[in-house]
Design an enzyme around this catalytic site. Structure first.
Site, PDB file in Angstrom:
ATOM      1  N   GLY B 129      22.145  11.966 -13.348  1.00 37.46           N
ATOM      2  CA  GLY B 129      21.871  12.982 -14.366  1.00 37.46           C
ATOM      3  C   GLY B 129      21.399  12.370 -15.664  1.00 37.46           C
ATOM      4  CE1 TYR B 130      21.573   7.675 -16.280  1.00 39.83           C
ATOM      5  CE2 TYR B 130      19.545   6.638 -15.554  1.00 39.83           C
ATOM      6  CZ  TYR B 130      20.900   6.579 -15.770  1.00 39.83           C
ATOM      7  OH  TYR B 130      21.581   5.423 -15.488  1.00 39.83           O
ATOM      8  CB  SER B 131      15.550  14.055 -16.127  1.00 37.64           C
ATOM      9  OG  SER B 131      14.904  12.834 -15.896  1.00 37.64           O
ATOM     10  CB  SER B 163      16.232  13.287  -6.843  1.00 39.87           C
ATOM     11  OG  SER B 163      15.015  13.287  -7.529  1.00 39.87           O
ATOM     12  CD  GLU B 245      16.126   4.626 -11.009  1.00 34.66           C
ATOM     13  OE1 GLU B 245      16.209   4.411 -12.215  1.00 34.66           O
ATOM     14  OE2 GLU B 245      15.985   5.754 -10.512  1.00 34.66           O
TER      15      GLU B 245
END
Lengths: 392, 390
Positions: B129-131, B163, B245
């Site tokens: 949960g970054y964006s 995603s 990543e």
């Protein structure tokens, strides 16, 4: 697997780069262009003292017995410093050819003196027919008395003006690869040389053989057996030119980064603009991929693998990519880079010459296409995957 | 420089290949592709397959032994990633490549003890949960709030472009914990149990045919023990984690697979001859092969640098860029080489190569913007790698 260079190679690379940066001023380098020898004999002697002329030759000939990757690292550094030298004519071409195919007498006579920097030798392969295939070789070698007579014209002969002998490739029979190599002392009657005007720092010559006679012991390898040795010579040349192109690209990028960080326009260093960021990132991307492919080619040829696929890939990639890098370098420099007294011009010219040497990008893509048609397994590489079952 | 795999590495590669060819047969793919999610494996199969990877010992093989790992070099991990991508196997995502590495580097002892054993068995799926709608490439612009309340933080707000959130057991979520501080300072990172009350997920169909997700947090209570790193120091945590990543994403297996599949198409006999006999096709295949070789060498070079104990950073971004740009070139050439068959999709009896080329041409569009994207990556390389001013 370890596709990085080891500590010894890293040290060699750093030493070579430091030397290449210090060896000559840009003015001195420019002054040599078009001169008869095209290189500075004092600088070559210093390189020989550092062991580079002999690096790849066995110890029995006064060499250090290193691999081709080490030679590639040296050549890359020389490219980065734009230092002209006879390393291609003497080491990459004639020296390694004699090591591969020369008689014991030929090796003993030439290799120790090549390793010490005393002897300059070269090879005469290509002809006005262009191309680098055996079919293009028209120079005739005919038996005469106790030896042979040579007639024909050779092009792109490196350092012919400084060489004590030229190893010439000629036709001894009607089959396409009925080709033979002969060592011809430069002062043999009937041998005429003429300097070619060409971009880049190398001294390239036209060499005309007009009824040139040599003895039977001039044969390198066997009569009619030359092509496999020449093919190997051309591969080594292409791999080393790939490494040189990497050095040329690195120098172009370094000049560009330095300029972009210091040149102020619109009240900011131009290197802070995103357009410049993207150009530089792409130069760097092309350079790093080129470097790894060039090192891979040199290592493959040096490790006794066939190395042809890796070399075709490296030369095809570097010939295009590094020329593009030099063009982008000029894009960022603007008008200042267009001036002869700004060092970027050296690299622009050298990229033209190095991309053309030992086969341009198209030549090597054609070689890969031939491999694609004739040997798909080899084309896909040694460590290739097995095709997924549903497409077999 | 040693270009060849050692005997042990080659044996490992063969073992992984045999495993994947046994597990990912065409019949398995047909049975478990999600027809609602075009070109994707079902979530159930992905989860089941991840457990198989765990049981086979593949997940933790590169981890240090103290965490139950195999302690094998990154070259082995690169071989595994390469083969997984090449065989289109599911499960090679953040749950294996990114989260465990980030946890080992940044998590508390309690977090490591709780999650690493379950991750190594292949039991957990994650979303990152970054964006957010306002925070993509400008990652520090997050607005999801975390408010301290005794032993808990209360999280409220919306994450976007998430995603695999629909199958996630946990979220790795960046929040704003101090709105008074400057942009990069007041951030905190949490592990959030996706079964917590107050979480809802919205689906958004993508043009690639599968659905992406937004995750809504409505006063979700997260125990303080699930804070990763220090409070308000979340930016450091993100930056520390992000290189893991990119290293995994730069694997060349996808590119090799795309190339080999095109080659298979071009060598097929059909009326009118084989494409591969056309000189223009040969030239295109040769150009693609050169680019694919570059991507492959770069990826394994990174693995070798890691294996030597070095920590490449911008080189990792560069390798990811090269791999993804090469994949896009293969997408474009692929469509062209399919000619009139290009638009036919899976399910059409005439669809070439099971319609995969057309799906990927749409699907890989996300390479151009996800996890940095092309232009952002160029900026990263230019500033962090080449030292150009911002």
């Amino acid at each position: 697997m370890d596709i990085t260079i080891d500590d010894d190679q890293k040290m060699l690379r750093e030493t070579a780069m430091a030397f290449a940066q210090e060896a000559m001023t840009a003015d001195a380098i420019r002054a040599l262009e078009g001169s008869e020898h095209g290189f500075d004999a004092k600088v070559w002697r210093k390189m020989a003292e550092m062991g580079w002329a002999g690096a790849v030759f066995p110890e029995e000939y006064g060499g250090a017995g290193t691999g081709l990757l080490e030679l590639a690292l040296i050549v890359e550094a020389l490219g980065q410093g734009a230092v002209p030298s006879p390393i291609y004519s003497t080491v990459v071409e004639a020296g390694l050819l004699l090591l591969d195919a020369g008689s014991p007498a030929q090796r003993d006579s030439y290799l120790p003196r090549i390793a010490s920097g005393e002897a300059i030798l070269t090879t005469a392969i290509a002809e006005p027919s262009g191309g680098l295939s055996p079919a293009g070789i028209r120079t005739r070698i005919t038996p005469a008395g106790n030896g042979f007579t040579i007639n024909g014209t050779k092009l792109f002969v490196r350092d012919a003006g400084a060489a004590e002998a030229i190893i010439c490739l000629g036709r001894t029979g009607d089959n396409e690869t009925d080709l033979t190599l002969l060592v011809v002392p430069r002062d043999t009657p009937g041998l005429k040389i003429r300097r070619l005007q060409a971009a880049g720092g190398e001294a390239l010559w036209e060499v005309v053989f007009d009824d040139v006679n040599v003895d039977a012991d001039a044969v390198v390898g066997e009569v009619g057996g030359a092509w496999s040795h020449v093919a190997r010579l051309l591969l080594r040349g292409a791999a080393m030119k790939s490494a040189e192109l990497v050095g040329i690209g690195q120098a172009s990028l370094d000049l560009t980064l330095n300029y972009a960080k210091t040149r102020v326009q619109f009240d900011r260093p131009i290197g802070s603009f995103q357009g410049v960021h993207h150009h530089c990132a792409e130069m760097y991307r092309d350079l790093e991929v080129s470097r790894l492919l060039a090192w891979q080619a040199a290592a493959a040829l040096g490790d006794g693998m066939a190395g042809d696929r890796e070399t075709f890939i490296a030369k095809a990639k570097t010939s295009e990519a590094i020329q593009a890098v030099t063009r982008t370098a000029h894009q960022i420099h603007g008008a200042i880079g267009f001036y002869r007294d700004y060092p970027l011009e050296l690299y622009y010219h050298r990229a033209i010459a190095a991309a053309a040497a030992y086969g341009d990008a198209g030549h090597h893509r054609r070689a890969l296409a031939r491999m694609l048609r004739e040997n798909l397994g080899r084309f896909r590489g040694e460590s290739s995957h097995e095709l997924p079952v549903h497409y077999v | 420089m040693d270009l060849k795999f050692t005997a042990e590495e080659a044996a490992f590669r063969d073992e992984v290949r045999a495993f994947l060819r046994r597990e990912i047969t065409p019949a398995v793919w047909e049975a478990h592709r999600d027809l609602a999610e075009q070109g994707m494996w079902t979530a159930e199969f992905t989860k089941a397959f991840r457990r198989k990877l765990g049981a086979a010992g593949y997940i933790g093989m590169g981890w240090p032994k103290e965490y139950g790992g195999g302690g094998r070099s990154r070259v082995y991990q690169a071989i595994f990633w390469d083969e997984m991508e090449y065989h289109r196997a599911p499960g090679l995502d953040r749950a294996i490549t990114y989260i465990p590495n980030a946890l080992m580097a940044l998590g508390s002892e309690a977090q490591k003890a709780e999650f690493l054993p379950r991750i190594i068995r292949g039991e957990l799926s994650w979303f990152v949960g970054y964006s957010e709608p306002e925070a993509g490439s400008d990652l520090a612009n997050v607005k999801v709030r975390a408010v301290e309340d005794g032993d808990h933080f209360v999280v409220t707000g919306q994450k976007a472009f998430s995603s695999d959130a629909h199958m996630a057991d946990y979220g790795w979520v960046l929040t704003r914990s101090d709105s008074a501080s400057s942009k990069h300072r007041g951030l905190s990172m949490f592990i959030i149990d996706m079964k917590s009350p107050g979480i809802t997920i919205t689906k958004y169909p993508t043009l690639a045919g599968w659905t992406h997700h937004a995750v809504h947090f409505d006063q979700v209570r997260v125990p303080r023990s699930m804070l990763v790193g220090e409070v308000h120091q979340g930016w450091k945590t993100v930056m520390g984690a992000i290189d893991f990543e990119r290293a995994a994403l730069s694997s060349p297996g996808l590119v090799s697979y795309q190339f080999d599949r095109l080659l298979a198409w071009c060598t097929k006999e059909r009326e009118g001859g084989r494409l591969i006999d056309d000189p223009l096709v040969q030239d295109e295949l040769v150009r693609l092969a050169i680019e694919a070789e570059g991507a492959k060498v770069m990826s394994y070079w990174l693995a070798c640098l890691h294996a030597k104990g070095l920590r490449p950073q911008h080189e990792t971004s560069l390798a990811l860029l090269v791999k993804r740009e090469t994949a896009r070139r293969l997408d474009v050439s692929g469509l062209e080489l399919l000619g009139p068959f290009a638009p036919l999709r899976h399910g059409s009896p005439w669809a070439p190569l099971e319609g995969e080329v057309e799906v990927e041409y749409r699907d890989h569009l996300y390479f151009q913007f996800a996890a940095g994207g092309f232009d952002i990556t160029r900026n990263v390389v230019a500033t962090r790698g080449l030292g150009l001013p911002r």
